[in-house]
Structure formats: structure tokens, C-alpha cells
Design an enzyme around this catalytic site. Sequence first.
Site, PDB file in Angstrom:
ATOM      1  N   CYS A  77       0.679  -1.196   0.006  1.00  0.00           N
ATOM      2  CA  CYS A  77       0.235   0.022   0.018  1.00  0.00           C
ATOM      3  C   CYS A  77       0.857   1.300  -0.047  1.00  0.00           C
ATOM      4  O   CYS A  77       1.461   1.679   0.873  1.00  0.00           O
ATOM      5  CB  CYS A  77      -0.768  -0.031   1.191  1.00  0.00           C
ATOM      6  SG  CYS A  77      -1.936   1.627   1.574  1.00  0.00           S
ATOM      7  N   CYS A 126      -0.447   4.183   2.044  1.00  0.00           N
ATOM      8  CA  CYS A 126      -0.116   3.889   3.697  1.00  0.00           C
ATOM      9  C   CYS A 126       1.310   4.483   3.974  1.00  0.00           C
ATOM     10  O   CYS A 126       1.504   4.762   5.041  1.00  0.00           O
ATOM     11  CB  CYS A 126      -0.429   2.533   4.209  1.00  0.00           C
ATOM     12  SG  CYS A 126      -1.987   1.854   3.505  1.00  0.00           S
ATOM     13  N   ASP A 127       2.152   3.797   2.999  1.00  0.00           N
ATOM     14  CA  ASP A 127       3.381   3.787   3.646  1.00  0.00           C
ATOM     15  C   ASP A 127       4.560   4.564   2.553  1.00  0.00           C
ATOM     16  O   ASP A 127       5.808   4.664   3.162  1.00  0.00           O
ATOM     17  CB  ASP A 127       4.050   2.210   3.456  1.00  0.00           C
ATOM     18  CG  ASP A 127       3.162   1.374   4.424  1.00  0.00           C
ATOM     19  OD1 ASP A 127       2.931   1.691   5.426  1.00  0.00           O
ATOM     20  OD2 ASP A 127       3.017   0.146   4.161  1.00  0.00           O
TER      21      ASP A 127
END
Length: 301
Positions: free
Chosen positions: A130, A133-134
Site C-alpha cells: 500500500c 499507507c507507507d
Amino acid sequence: MYDVIIVGGGPAGLSAAIYASRARLKTLLIEKNGCGGKITITNLLENYPGFNGGVNGFELAVKLETQARGFGAEIIYDEVTSIKNKSVKKIMTKNSTYEAKTVIIASGTNLKKMNIQGEKAFIGRGISFCATCDAPFYRGKDVLVIGGGDSAVQEAIYLAKFAKNVTIVHRRNELRAVKILQDKMLSCSNISVIYNSVPKEIVGKDFIEKVIITNVKTNEVKSLKIDGVFVFIGFIPNNSFLADIAIDENRYIVTDENMKTSILGIFASGDIRKKQLRQVVTAAADGAQAAVSVQYYLENL
Ligand code: NAP
């Protein structure tokens, strides 16, 4: 006894819940994690109609869930473990058992893993699925993106805003991603592509230090100094809780154009279904159609 139980709370399941509950069917949606499915980890949906300039996936998910609840759909968080198909359908979850006259399967797909040495050890510690997200963890660093489809290229473009260098490793000599994404990718000076190559091993101690890749044409082995690996190599249909339903060679559920499966009273919609185009817009359309098919089915019981 519910008129319909919907398994899965992604765009297909939520759209089915909106249509079914608005048609005054007693509707229960069972979702394993959180509503929205994969769109919750998508930063920008650029091609969902009606949102000029795009819409954040998480925001769209919240709107869909709120809309479904607003029409009276019940939504619970639990994991469906099996479905017993009699004239009444019994839906077993980790915590309970539910009964319904019909079921709509909208359980989507799970992320495919690379199954290479080092993968298990570094998931969550350098291997991510992701970018939304990261990506911020990789500001100024070197990252690898594995895959050549829409997800890989779209997420590589997003990562390029943070990382120093983004290298896409793709197993063939041409990308699968649509042209518009490839054109955008070409305008990012810090994205490069290594073709005909696959990752073989992730190496490191506390953090990823390097990734070994192999050229599938020449067998040449290369070691790349890398800080993070983002994997986008497709999906596996999430239907292990269902037996005896017709599926294709890739385990996608076979339906007709009205979302009927091989089992009477069980319908399927969204990414879990055998079809050509897996997008939010087609998932939403599938969900709507499945709910209408449920209505016709119940009227003729
Ligand atoms: P995908 O289209 O299935 O692409 C997976 C990619 O990973 C392919 O390039 C495939 O290579 C490669 N791959 C598969 N298994 C591999 C392995 N074991 N090792 C190395 N590479 C491997 O998956 P996706 O990109 O996640 O897209 C899924 C669906 O969502 C598609 O229908 C896509 O159109 C849609 N989507 C749309 C958007 C958008 O419209 N903006 C964004 C994201 C996703 P090959 O090409 O050689 O098969």
C-alpha cells in the site's frame, strides 16, 4: 431471517446494500475488516464518474457505508467461514450463524504474494502492499515496485512524490498498465523500469538492504540496493468459504449478466466475479444488478 445477506463491504457489497435496503429488503452486510475494501488504501480514484479531479478512496468508502446505513442496511464486522445452501441459506461466521433467503457474494480478492525468500520476514518491515499507507516512510529513499499492471504504475507515480528513485521490476518486456498511466509515469524523472525481470530474494538484517532480481530471458542476476519494496502483482479471489459454486480456472465466480451464480438464490458481484473489467464503477454496477436480481428472485419464490 434476512431477505439478503451480503458478504463483503467493498464498493460491490455496499452498492448492493444501498439498492437492496432502498427496495425495503431486510438486508445484512457482513464485512471482515472495515468497509470500503481495497479503495480504502487508494489515495486517488481518478476515473470514478462524477468526481472531476478524483476522489480519495477512503472518503468514497465512508460515503458508501453511510448511504447504505441511511437506507436501513445493517452492517456488522465478522468473518464468514462457510455458507450452507438449503432452501434457506445458513451463513456461518466466526461469531454467529445467520439465515437469509438469498446471498450476494461480494468478498473481492486478496493481495497476491511473491513467495520468495525473505518476503515473509520483511512484510510490514520494508515490504508494503500500500503506497498510500507507507510512501511517507520512504522520503528520499530508493524503492522497488514489483508488477506491471495499473496498480504498480499508479502506485509508482504516487511513490515518486516521496522517494528519491522508484524502480519498477516487471516480468515481461511491456507493461500491462493502461496508456494514460504509462504516459504519466514517463513524465516522472525518478521512475525507471527494469523489464523481463523478477525478484528472487529480499536480503537484509533489521531492514531491507538489497533485492536480488533475475532476468528471465538471460538469467542474469542483479543485486539492487533498496530501502523498500512495494508489491502489486495482482489478486486471488476470496471465496474459500464457498464450496460447490461454479468458478473459472483462476477461481473467479462465474455468473450470468444478472449476477446469478450456479447456485439458486446465490448471486455474486464485484472483483470476485469472472469478468473483464475490475474497477470501482463496475463493482458498483454489479452490486446494483445483484440487488435487483435478488428482488426478482424473492418476488417469484
Ligand atoms: P493485474 O492487472 O493483475 O496486474 C498484475 C501485474 O503483476 C501484471 O503486470 C503481472 O504481469 C504481474 N505479476 C503477476 N504475478 C506476478 C508474479 N508472480 N511475479 C511478478 N509479477 C507478477 O493487477 P493490478 O494492477 O493490481 O490491477 C487489478 C485490477 O484493478 C485491474 O483490473 C486493473 O485495471 C484495476 N486497477 C485499475 C486502476 C485504475 O483504473 N486507475 C488502478 C489500479 C487497479 P503480466 O503483465 O506479465 O501478467
